[in-house]
Write an enzyme that holds these catalytic residues in place. Sequence first.
Site, short mmCIF file in Angstrom:
data_model
loop_
_atom_site.label_atom_id
_atom_site.label_comp_id
_atom_site.label_asym_id
_atom_site.label_seq_id
_atom_site.Cartn_x
_atom_site.Cartn_y
_atom_site.Cartn_z
N CYS A 39 -3.99 0.52 -2.84
CA CYS A 39 -3.83 -0.71 -2.07
C CYS A 39 -2.70 -1.58 -2.63
O CYS A 39 -2.34 -1.48 -3.81
CB CYS A 39 -5.11 -1.52 -2.11
SG CYS A 39 -6.57 -0.67 -1.49
N CYS A 92 -10.43 -3.67 -4.84
CA CYS A 92 -9.40 -4.64 -5.24
C CYS A 92 -10.02 -5.95 -5.68
O CYS A 92 -9.54 -6.59 -6.62
CB CYS A 92 -8.41 -4.86 -4.10
SG CYS A 92 -7.30 -3.44 -3.87
N CYS A 110 -10.06 -5.06 -0.20
CA CYS A 110 -11.23 -4.19 -0.21
C CYS A 110 -12.07 -4.47 -1.46
O CYS A 110 -11.66 -5.20 -2.37
CB CYS A 110 -10.79 -2.72 -0.17
SG CYS A 110 -10.17 -2.08 -1.75
N GLU A 140 0.28 5.20 0.63
CA GLU A 140 -0.64 6.26 1.03
C GLU A 140 -0.16 7.60 0.46
O GLU A 140 0.93 7.71 -0.10
CB GLU A 140 -0.74 6.30 2.55
CG GLU A 140 -1.36 5.02 3.11
CD GLU A 140 -1.52 5.02 4.62
OE1 GLU A 140 -2.21 4.12 5.13
OE2 GLU A 140 -0.94 5.91 5.29
N ASN A 194 0.85 -1.19 0.00
CA ASN A 194 0.00 0.00 0.00
C ASN A 194 0.89 1.25 0.00
O ASN A 194 1.96 1.28 0.62
CB ASN A 194 -1.01 0.00 1.16
CG ASN A 194 -0.40 -0.08 2.54
OD1 ASN A 194 0.66 -0.67 2.72
ND2 ASN A 194 -1.06 0.51 3.52
N GLU A 219 -2.83 -4.77 -3.25
CA GLU A 219 -3.29 -5.73 -4.25
C GLU A 219 -3.31 -5.12 -5.65
O GLU A 219 -2.90 -5.74 -6.63
CB GLU A 219 -4.71 -6.22 -3.90
CG GLU A 219 -4.81 -6.95 -2.58
CD GLU A 219 -5.17 -6.02 -1.41
OE1 GLU A 219 -4.68 -4.86 -1.39
OE2 GLU A 219 -5.92 -6.45 -0.53
ZN ZN Z 1 -7.97 -2.51 -1.94
#
Ligand code: ZN
Length: 152
Positions: free
Chosen positions: A66, A109, A106, A57, A55, A68
């Site tokens: 993310c 993803c 999430c 940010e 990830n 993934e």
């Molecule tokens: Zn995600």
Amino acid sequence: MSEFKVRDNELSELEVQTLIRAAIAARDKAYAPYSAFKVGAALLCSDGRVFSGCNVENAAYGAGICAERGAAMQAVAAGAQEFTAIAVAGWKDTNAERDRGLAYPCGICRQFLNEFSDGRMSVYVARSVTDYEKNDLSSLLLHGFGPRNLDL
Ligand SMILES: [Zn+2]
């Protein structure tokens, strides 16, 4: 030469552990100064190659991405468009192993991964190399919308 022998999307225990180990290594590279929640992902493609992501940010929070999807972007950029399995490892550095939750992908993803697997990939979500849960993407994204819906 890949250390993975992809056959019918089934991985040996050793292969699963290797994939999780790669996800944990990617997690160490995460850029998460705002949440401190570091996530790593390792994506196995049908040709045996593994791509990792973490990830990342951003000060403008919504611009983050993310792990993934980071791994998926690496795979597609390298010409791998058929996903077999992904391992995800996510927790704060302050979480002892026994306190770690399972960081499932999430919704965005799940949808993103579906594009390159038609739901037929395995998702391993790990607390450690040996402590993990396995799901098929199709069970995490029921009735997922994909290329077939557009007759592709
Ligand atoms: Zn995600």
